[in-house]
Design an enzyme around this catalytic site. Structure first.
Site, PDB file in Angstrom:
ATOM      1  N   THR A 143       0.803  -1.222   0.000  1.00 13.27           N
ATOM      2  CA  THR A 143       0.000   0.000   0.000  1.00 13.27           C
ATOM      3  C   THR A 143       0.832   1.267   0.000  1.00 13.27           C
ATOM      4  O   THR A 143       0.502   2.232  -0.679  1.00 13.27           O
ATOM      5  CB  THR A 143      -0.885  -0.007   1.280  1.00 13.27           C
ATOM      6  OG1 THR A 143      -1.628  -1.211   1.283  1.00 13.27           O
ATOM      7  CG2 THR A 143      -1.822   1.160   1.312  1.00 13.27           C
TER       8      THR A 143
ATOM      9  N   ASP B 210       2.048  -7.358  -3.818  1.00 12.72           N
ATOM     10  CA  ASP B 210       1.352  -7.337  -2.542  1.00 12.72           C
ATOM     11  C   ASP B 210       2.144  -8.302  -1.660  1.00 12.72           C
ATOM     12  O   ASP B 210       2.618  -9.340  -2.140  1.00 12.72           O
ATOM     13  CB  ASP B 210      -0.083  -7.846  -2.708  1.00 12.72           C
ATOM     14  CG  ASP B 210      -0.884  -7.722  -1.429  1.00 12.72           C
ATOM     15  OD1 ASP B 210      -1.737  -6.825  -1.356  1.00 12.72           O
ATOM     16  OD2 ASP B 210      -0.650  -8.535  -0.505  1.00 12.72           O
ATOM     17  N   SER B 211       2.292  -7.990  -0.385  1.00 11.17           N
ATOM     18  CA  SER B 211       3.213  -8.809   0.414  1.00 11.17           C
ATOM     19  C   SER B 211       2.731 -10.251   0.593  1.00 11.17           C
ATOM     20  O   SER B 211       3.508 -11.123   0.967  1.00 11.17           O
ATOM     21  CB  SER B 211       3.505  -8.153   1.759  1.00 11.17           C
ATOM     22  OG  SER B 211       2.422  -8.284   2.622  1.00 11.17           O
ATOM     23  N   SER B 212       1.469 -10.538   0.295  1.00 15.63           N
ATOM     24  CA  SER B 212       1.013 -11.935   0.354  1.00 15.63           C
ATOM     25  C   SER B 212       1.671 -12.768  -0.738  1.00 15.63           C
ATOM     26  O   SER B 212       1.684 -13.993  -0.664  1.00 15.63           O
ATOM     27  CB  SER B 212      -0.504 -12.021   0.181  1.00 15.63           C
ATOM     28  OG  SER B 212      -1.126 -11.298   1.191  1.00 15.63           O
TER      29      SER B 212
ATOM     30  N   ASP C 277       1.256  -6.912   5.550  1.00 16.04           N
ATOM     31  CA  ASP C 277       0.706  -8.231   5.893  1.00 16.04           C
ATOM     32  C   ASP C 277       1.788  -9.259   6.239  1.00 16.04           C
ATOM     33  O   ASP C 277       1.649 -10.013   7.198  1.00 16.04           O
ATOM     34  CB  ASP C 277      -0.166  -8.767   4.751  1.00 16.04           C
ATOM     35  CG  ASP C 277      -1.445  -7.967   4.585  1.00 16.04           C
ATOM     36  OD1 ASP C 277      -1.754  -7.160   5.475  1.00 16.04           O
ATOM     37  OD2 ASP C 277      -2.133  -8.147   3.561  1.00 16.04           O
TER      38      ASP C 277
ATOM     39  N   GLN D 212       1.009 -21.062  20.835  1.00 17.90           N
ATOM     40  CA  GLN D 212      -0.042 -20.298  20.152  1.00 17.90           C
ATOM     41  C   GLN D 212      -0.260 -18.954  20.854  1.00 17.90           C
ATOM     42  O   GLN D 212      -0.830 -18.044  20.277  1.00 17.90           O
ATOM     43  CB  GLN D 212      -1.346 -21.097  20.133  1.00 17.90           C
ATOM     44  CG  GLN D 212      -1.269 -22.269  19.175  1.00 17.90           C
ATOM     45  CD  GLN D 212      -2.405 -23.264  19.325  1.00 17.90           C
ATOM     46  OE1 GLN D 212      -3.515 -22.907  19.699  1.00 17.90           O
ATOM     47  NE2 GLN D 212      -2.133 -24.519  19.032  1.00 17.90           N
ATOM     48  N   CYS D 213       0.191 -18.848  22.116  1.00 19.75           N
ATOM     49  CA  CYS D 213       0.143 -17.555  22.805  1.00 19.75           C
ATOM     50  C   CYS D 213       1.314 -16.724  22.305  1.00 19.75           C
ATOM     51  O   CYS D 213       2.445 -17.202  22.295  1.00 19.75           O
ATOM     52  CB  CYS D 213       0.299 -17.719  24.322  1.00 19.75           C
ATOM     53  SG  CYS D 213      -1.018 -18.625  25.098  1.00 19.75           S
TER      54      CYS D 213
END
Ligand code: ASP
Length: 342
Positions: free
Chosen positions: A15, A59-61, A92, A278-279
């Site tokens: 962006t 796009d960073s994806s 992203d 996952q934390c």
């Protein structure tokens, strides 16, 4: 503009670099001239800026290993010609690219600052201008003896500079999009730019570039009640060499002997399994609960307080170097460039 310090500004896509085409209104990547016109303050910075844009900004994806290598190559190639580097990147996957670069650019003595924005540079309320100006300021900041103030890969976003391998994107809407839950900020921008020298890496070695990255890395997120058949399939049906296991809380996993047996079998077959919680905040601690007691014995490596993005990039780097499973396990357990605590 001063002829003293020099910064290479690299536009990869995202962006931040988009400006509306005057004829059609379609968002297109900027040129340096267009940028200078939109942000006249750039002329006031105490540095010369050269712009290099990817031939095809993405796009960073869509970032993949070859993009990281192109970035690393550019920095390596121009390393002695510039005092610092600013990489404009979609937000992203910025944390993944920053982590990858931190491992590829060993003992970096110059700043490599990734930044982006939530709104394009041409939009009135855009966060792009401040992010870009301050990232450039950080990239050319030097101590009295001429050494870089921040000789590491950082992510600058919304008034904060973070260590590149300690951040993750956590917000799609706020300007404050990134967080570094387990490591302090390297700098904060207010009325003055305040660097926290105690948090910034002190480099001793000399710069080395490692372009090799492996794609033989996977992530397995463990959920309560997950199918053991599925787990076995994921671990054994592919030639993936390394896995990040996303565990619960402080590194806990089911104690079901069948579950642990599948993990053991994978390790016996030479796969590397790394335990990352996952934390996002806090650390994996093997043995704190009975549910993680067996993990050291099985040969699962504790990722301690590393984030998923950094664990992923670290495994790609270590496996890319052609190390054996034991060497990867040993290499992973040691911090390389501040990505996890000791
Ligand atoms: N989707 C965009 C990207 O990551 C969002 C951004 O630029 O921040 O490339």
């Amino acid at each position: 503009m001063s002829e003293g310090k020099k910064v290479l500004l690299i536009y990869t896509g995202g962006t931040i670099g988009m400006v509306p085409d005057p004829a059609t209104g379609v968002l297109r990547p900027f040129s340096l001239d267009a940028l200078m016109q939109r942000i006249p303050e750039l002329h006031e910075l105490d540095c010369t800026i050269d712009l290099h844009s990817f031939d095809r900004p993405v796009d960073s994806s869509d970032m993949r290993i070859p993009h990281w290598q192109a970035l690393g190559e550019l920095i390596h190639h121009h390393y002695s010609s510039y005092d610092g580097f600013v990489v404009l990147h979609g937000s992203d996957t910025m944390a993944y690219s920053a982590a990858a670069l931190s491992f590829m650019l060993e003992d970096l003595q110059k700043p490599v600052v990734l930044t982006g924005s939530q709104l394009p540079i041409g939009v009135l309320r855009s966060d792009a201008k401040e992010n870009l100006l301050t990232a450039l300021e950080i990239a050319c900041a030097q101590n009295a003896d001429g050494r870089a103030v921040v000789p590491e890969v950082g992510v600058y976003f919304e008034y904060d500079l973070f260590r590149g391998n300690r951040v993750h994107k956590e917000n799609t809407e706020d300007f404050e999009a990134f967080r570094s839950p387990n490591y302090p900020k390297l700098a904060e921008s207010g009325v003055r730019l305040k660097f926290r020298s105690e948090a910034i890496l002190q480099r001793k070695g000399s710069f080395r570039y490692h372009p090799e990255l492996s794609s033989s890395v996977g992530v397995l997120s463990i959920q309560p009640g997950l199918s053991l058949e599925w787990l076995r399939h994921q671990l054994h049906s592919t030639d993936m060499a390394c896995f990040v296991l996303q565990s619960f809380g402080s590194g806990n996993l089911p104690t079901d002997p069948d579950f642990l047996g599948i993990l053991k079998e994978a390790i016996d077959r030479g796969k590397v399994l790394v335990n990352v919680s996952q934390c996002r905040t806090g650390a994996v601690q093997h043995g704190l609960y009975g549910t993680s007691e067996a993990l050291d014995r099985l040969g699962i490596v504790s990722g301690r307080d590393i984030l998923l993005e950094a664990a992923w990039a670290k495994l790609m780097h270590l496996h890319g170097l052609g190390l054996s499973s034991d060497e990867i396990r040993e290499g992973f357990a040691r911090p390389i460039c501040g990505e996890m605590s000791l």
